[in-house]
Every structure is written in C-alpha cells, then in structure tokens.
Design a protein around this motif. Structure first.
Motif, mmCIF file in Angstrom:
data_model
loop_
_atom_site.group_PDB
_atom_site.id
_atom_site.type_symbol
_atom_site.label_atom_id
_atom_site.label_comp_id
_atom_site.label_asym_id
_atom_site.label_seq_id
_atom_site.Cartn_x
_atom_site.Cartn_y
_atom_site.Cartn_z
ATOM 1 N N VAL A 180 33.349 -42.606 -38.226
ATOM 2 C CA VAL A 180 32.496 -42.091 -39.307
ATOM 3 C C VAL A 180 32.355 -43.140 -40.409
ATOM 4 O O VAL A 180 31.253 -43.397 -40.907
ATOM 5 N N ILE A 181 33.445 -43.771 -40.762
ATOM 6 C CA ILE A 181 33.392 -44.794 -41.815
ATOM 7 C C ILE A 181 32.548 -45.996 -41.359
ATOM 8 O O ILE A 181 31.744 -46.537 -42.117
ATOM 9 N N ILE B 135 30.347 -37.377 -47.588
ATOM 10 C CA ILE B 135 30.962 -37.657 -46.279
ATOM 11 C C ILE B 135 31.735 -36.405 -45.862
ATOM 12 O O ILE B 135 32.946 -36.282 -46.033
ATOM 13 N N LEU B 136 30.977 -35.474 -45.335
ATOM 14 C CA LEU B 136 31.491 -34.170 -44.904
ATOM 15 C C LEU B 136 31.141 -33.985 -43.428
ATOM 16 O O LEU B 136 30.095 -34.479 -42.978
ATOM 17 N N PRO B 137 31.965 -33.252 -42.696
ATOM 18 C CA PRO B 137 31.679 -33.070 -41.262
ATOM 19 C C PRO B 137 30.264 -32.576 -40.987
ATOM 20 O O PRO B 137 29.612 -33.050 -40.062
ATOM 21 N N VAL C 275 28.975 -44.879 -41.557
ATOM 22 C CA VAL C 275 28.522 -44.899 -42.953
ATOM 23 C C VAL C 275 28.133 -46.339 -43.339
ATOM 24 O O VAL C 275 27.064 -46.576 -43.902
ATOM 25 N N ILE D 153 25.842 -44.247 -49.528
ATOM 26 C CA ILE D 153 26.189 -42.841 -49.302
ATOM 27 C C ILE D 153 27.376 -42.476 -50.190
ATOM 28 O O ILE D 153 28.414 -43.161 -50.173
ATOM 29 N N ASP D 154 27.199 -41.412 -50.959
ATOM 30 C CA ASP D 154 28.260 -40.973 -51.869
ATOM 31 C C ASP D 154 29.440 -40.415 -51.065
ATOM 32 O O ASP D 154 29.243 -39.707 -50.066
ATOM 33 N N GLY D 155 30.648 -40.737 -51.524
ATOM 34 C CA GLY D 155 31.846 -40.235 -50.842
ATOM 35 C C GLY D 155 31.845 -38.719 -50.715
ATOM 36 O O GLY D 155 32.325 -38.169 -49.721
ATOM 37 N N GLY D 156 31.295 -38.052 -51.720
ATOM 38 C CA GLY D 156 31.238 -36.589 -51.706
ATOM 39 C C GLY D 156 30.342 -36.026 -50.617
ATOM 40 O O GLY D 156 30.428 -34.844 -50.273
ATOM 41 N N PHE E 244 27.490 -35.150 -40.465
ATOM 42 C CA PHE E 244 27.566 -36.098 -39.350
ATOM 43 C C PHE E 244 27.633 -35.377 -38.002
ATOM 44 O O PHE E 244 27.953 -35.965 -36.987
ATOM 45 N N LYS F 77 36.047 -44.941 -50.063
ATOM 46 C CA LYS F 77 35.126 -43.886 -50.494
ATOM 47 C C LYS F 77 35.951 -42.722 -51.024
ATOM 48 O O LYS F 77 36.926 -42.311 -50.371
ATOM 49 N N LYS F 78 35.548 -42.214 -52.177
ATOM 50 C CA LYS F 78 36.254 -41.070 -52.754
ATOM 51 C C LYS F 78 35.715 -39.799 -52.093
ATOM 52 O O LYS F 78 34.557 -39.447 -52.280
ATOM 53 N N LEU F 79 36.537 -39.158 -51.300
ATOM 54 C CA LEU F 79 36.070 -38.046 -50.473
ATOM 55 C C LEU F 79 36.480 -36.685 -51.030
ATOM 56 O O LEU F 79 37.501 -36.572 -51.723
ATOM 57 N N HIS F 80 35.701 -35.670 -50.641
ATOM 58 C CA HIS F 80 36.157 -34.291 -50.863
ATOM 59 C C HIS F 80 37.428 -34.126 -50.051
ATOM 60 O O HIS F 80 37.477 -34.535 -48.890
ATOM 61 N N VAL G 38 38.302 -31.575 -39.449
ATOM 62 C CA VAL G 38 38.077 -32.693 -38.535
ATOM 63 C C VAL G 38 38.146 -34.046 -39.266
ATOM 64 O O VAL G 38 38.354 -35.083 -38.652
ATOM 65 N N PHE G 39 38.005 -34.031 -40.591
ATOM 66 C CA PHE G 39 38.077 -35.263 -41.377
ATOM 67 C C PHE G 39 39.444 -35.479 -42.034
ATOM 68 O O PHE G 39 39.579 -36.324 -42.919
#
Lengths: 78, 263
Positions: A35-36, A55-57, A39, A50-53, A60, B120-123, B210-211
């Motif tokens: 995924v990374i 990056i949700l399942p 991205v 792409i905003d980190g926020g 993708f 990356k700053k993630l949820h 999954v993440f």
C-alpha cells in the motif's frame, strides 16, 4: 487513468488479478507495505500528494476506490 | 586482523559512522557497549593506519564490514575459522567473497538494507501504545504464532530477550490492542541517538484492521524520524520493487547472512 493504475498495481502487487478482483486487500493482492509503495507510485504518476488520513482500507479496496481517491486528491489540490 | 582496544575506539567509531549504511549493527553495538562487553569482541584490519575492515563477534554471531575485500579476505576467513559461530552477517561484498569457503557448513541468504526518510501520519496512530515489561509474554506469544519465526524461537527465551532489551534500553516496542489483547507489534531492534533499526513487525490473524501492520510501521518510523533519527530496516530481496516505489524509502545497501546448517 485506470490503465495507468493497473500498470502500477501489476508492478507492485502480488499477482495480476486486479481486473477481476473485488477486494485487493482481502484477496492478498496488496499487503501493508504494498500500500505504501502504491501510494508512492500513484503520487509520482499523478503528481499528487495523498494525505495520510486518506490511507484507509476502503480507499484501496478495488480499482473504483483508487480512482475515486485520486480524483478527490486532485480536486482538493486545485 | 587485530583485536580492538580502548585506544582504538574513537577512530573505530569514526570509520563505522562514515560507512554506517553498510555496518549498522556493528556501529550500534560499539556505540552502545564500547569495547568492554563480556560477550563481544571487535577486530579490525588497517592499511597505512587507515581502518579497512571490521569484524565483531557478539555472542554466537559475527558481523563483518570491509572496504578492502580483496586484501583483507584471507585474514577475515582465518578469524572466522578460529571463532566458529552460528551466524555470519555483513555487507554483500564481504559475504559473497567468503561464502564459498564456508558453503559446506553454512546456508546463505541475501537481502536489502533500506533507509526510511518520510512517513505518513495515519488514522490509527492514536491506538498505538508503548509496550511495557508486563506485555513481554503476550508479545512473545504473538511473535511465535508466525510459523517461520516460531520455528527458530521458543516463547520463554523470547520473553527473556524482550525483557532484557527493555531493561537495557536498546530498543522500543509498540503494540496495538483490540479488546484488551495485543494484536499487532513492531519494535526498534536497537537505537542510538542518531539512528533506529526496525524489526519485529507482527500482526495477529485475529486483528480486525487490515492496515494494523502499516499503522505500526508508519508510527515507528514517525516517532524515530521526528526525534531526528535515521530509520533502517532489513528486507528480503524479493520485496525490492516495493521499496523502490515507497516514498522516502532509499535502498542503501545489500547484506548477506550465513547460517550454520542444522541451527
């Protein structure tokens, strides 16, 4: 856009069933590190960040979700 | 090769630091322990007073780095023959140069060294916790669920290792819980003031996110990068194409690891 994404997916992913898959993640076609990489490749290809926020399942999961994410990111960047 | 003494420490560290992408573990251990550790010994070769090769024995393993493989190869082989160990690791150039000498007794694997420069700053970062000693049994249990990893470690010795590393402050462990149970773990195997080495990423099959692994990985990178540390990780060669595309990931070297057969 879909063809460009497909090319990237086939390069990075595990396998090549991206055209038929409904869920890349649960079917193991992309893993966490994939995924990374995806991205990074999408950012480079479409000149977006792409905003980190985002990056949700769900963003993708399949081709449609990725297209929507790129479109949304492009619109927000304008 | 001659054994390093305290008087050699400063120039040894300078040499290792200059080449740190190719000798991360030697650099970290020498910084951390100096040259007085009971189970660690360091040797080096030099040419015109310039260090050219370093070998470190730590418990039952050797770490090697050489800038002058052709010249120092025979001396390194002699040292390894005099000090038989379970694993011999190092920069690809030195391992490739010596592997044929040891291939009756050792298997060899090669991989890549990556350096992470962005995250990356993630949820989900808010769900990551720093593990404490009380978590060691649960982390060890999680790690041993992995078939490949579980084959090489038993839970009790892993609990002790995790506990020891927490006591010595060598690295940090991060976990994610679901319903009170640890379902994901990542660690910095070792850290100094200027670098961190990532290891131990493991996610339970029970985990609903999954993440989870991705969140732990990005969190560990983020917390280290924000502290001004360079983050290194060792990966299998087959995954190279993924890392070539990952933003901020630089493939900075290749390594080899020889493992004594039957171990």
């Amino acid at each position: 856009m879909e063809q460009q994404i497909l090319k990237i997916l086939k390069e990075i992913g595990n396998g090549d069933n991206f055209e038929t898959s409904e869920d890349f993640l649960s079917e193991g076609l992309i893993d966490s590190f994939g995924v990374i990489a995806l991205v990074g490749a999408l950012e480079e290809q479409f000149e977006i960040e792409i905003d980190g926020g985002d990056i949700l399942p769900e963003n993708f999961k399949n081709m449609e979700a990725i297209v929507n994410l790129i479109t949304k990111t492009k619109e927000e960047g304008m | 090769m001659k054994e390093a003494k305290t008087k050699d420490l400063d120039r040894l560290i300078a040499f290792l630091k200059e080449n740190v992408d190719h000798c991360i573990y030697i650099y970290i251990d020498v910084i951390q322990y100096g040259l007085d550790h009971k189970y660690m010994k360091v040797w080096f070769a030099e040419n015109d007073s310039e260090i050219t090769s370093v070998a470190m024995k730590y418990y039952d393993s050797f770490q090697l780095f050489s800038k002058n493989v052709q010249t120092d190869r025979e001396e390194i082989i002699k040292l390894l023959e005099e000090n038989s160990v379970k694993t011999i690791s190092g920069d690809i150039n030195i391992i490739q140069s010596i592997e044929t000498k040891f291939n009756d007794d050792y298997d060899v694997n090669y991989g890549i060294v990556v350096k992470e420069t962005k995250y990356k700053k993630l949820h989900g970062f808010e769900k990551v916790e720093i593990a404490t000693k009380d978590d060691c049994p649960e982390i060890a249990h999680l790690m041993c669920q992995d078939s490949e990893f579980g084959e090489n470690y038993d839970e009790d010795s892993l609990i002790k290792q995790l506990d020891d590393r927490m006591t010595s402050g060598m690295g940090r462990n991060f976990v994610i819980r679901e319903n009170g149970e640890i379902v994901g773990h990542v660690a910095t195997f070792a850290e100094t003031d200027d670098l961190a080495v990532q290891s131990g990423l493991m996610v339970s099959e029970k985990c609903s996110n999954v993440f989870c692994g991705l969140i732990l990985h990005e969190y560990m990178k983020g917390i280290s990068l924000e502290a001004g540390k360079t983050v290194y990780a060792f990966r299998i060669k087959e995954e190279m194409k993924k890392y070539e595309k990952s933003p901020g990931t630089i493939i900075c070297g290749q390594y080899g690891k020889m493992t004594r057969r039957g171990e």
